[in-house]
Design an enzyme around this catalytic site. Sequence first.
Site, PDB file in Angstrom:
ATOM      1  N   ASP A  50       0.834  -1.206   0.000  1.00  0.00           N
ATOM      2  CA  ASP A  50       0.000   0.000   0.000  1.00  0.00           C
ATOM      3  C   ASP A  50       0.869   1.257   0.000  1.00  0.00           C
ATOM      4  O   ASP A  50       2.029   1.230   0.430  1.00  0.00           O
ATOM      5  CB  ASP A  50      -0.905   0.030   1.236  1.00  0.00           C
ATOM      6  CG  ASP A  50      -1.942  -1.080   1.202  1.00  0.00           C
ATOM      7  OD1 ASP A  50      -2.253  -1.564   0.098  1.00  0.00           O
ATOM      8  OD2 ASP A  50      -2.426  -1.460   2.287  1.00  0.00           O
TER       9      ASP A  50
HETATM   10  N1  URA Z   1      -1.420  -5.974   3.753  1.00  0.00           N
HETATM   11  C1  URA Z   1      -1.885  -4.703   3.778  1.00  0.00           C
HETATM   12  O1  URA Z   1      -2.929  -4.435   4.342  1.00  0.00           O
HETATM   13  N2  URA Z   1      -1.163  -3.756   3.161  1.00  0.00           N
HETATM   14  C2  URA Z   1       0.001  -3.986   2.534  1.00  0.00           C
HETATM   15  O2  URA Z   1       0.617  -3.057   2.008  1.00  0.00           O
HETATM   16  C3  URA Z   1       0.480  -5.297   2.530  1.00  0.00           C
HETATM   17  C4  URA Z   1      -0.245  -6.290   3.138  1.00  0.00           C
END
Ligand code: URA
Length: 256
Positions: free
Chosen positions: A119
């Site tokens: 993310d």
């Molecule tokens: N899980 C999440 O919620 N975000 C990420 O960036 C990676 C795994």
Amino acid sequence: MTYKYNYVILFEDFGVIFVIRLQKQIADLGYCSRRKAEELITAGKVYVNGKKITELGTKVNPTDEIRINNEILSVQEKEYYIFNKPREVVTTTSDDKGRKTVLDFFDIDKRIYPVGRLDYDTTGLILLTNDGEFANLMMKPSSKIQKVYLAKINGIMPKEDLITLKNGIVIDKRKCIPDKVKVKSIDKKTNTSFIEITIHEGRNHEIKKMFEYFHLDVLKLTRLSYGSLTLGNLKSGEYKKLSIKEVKTLYSLIKK
Ligand code: URA
């Protein structure tokens, strides 16, 4: 480089002709991941011998000329990197909103792309390569490559909830069982805690959704490791080229 072909056709005056699905050939040539190649094909961006191809699964052979966005693809030496992603960086190769991408941190002449995603606000270890087959194997849930995350959450999980999480919860109609869950620290004053969680799937926002299930927010999320790879001394925004040995070790972790 060595090619692994899906199909071999024996013929006519040529002897042997190898054919391969177009999206796999694009990934094998290091242009992008197979998934991204499928998007490019259906979006009408891919030309084979001058002809636009929009059908997924079209077969090509190594002598066919593949052109994408006016670039003729050619065989590239395979390279593998780890990168310590800072916050506010996207894990795509370009961004239409003008945000920083992981590639903005690289000073290399090869076209590489991220293996999977993190993310925008997640930090930590991400792999980048131009080896489509490798990327595909790393991302496949059945390969069971473990990724370890450290999450700071706005609460302290009661024991019963931790047990529920360890036993697996249903997210988006699918059972989700973490490989490991470990409470690293709790801060009663601020009512926050750090939890280390290991998963081998890579579903979108998987960790955040796990905590959301218990009405908890993830305040910070970092990926600490990917299979045998850890961040080590790599600072935020830095990258490191992997050795052949490190890549081989990753391959050895793939469950058959
Ligand atoms: N899980 C999440 O919620 N975000 C990420 O960036 C990676 C795994």
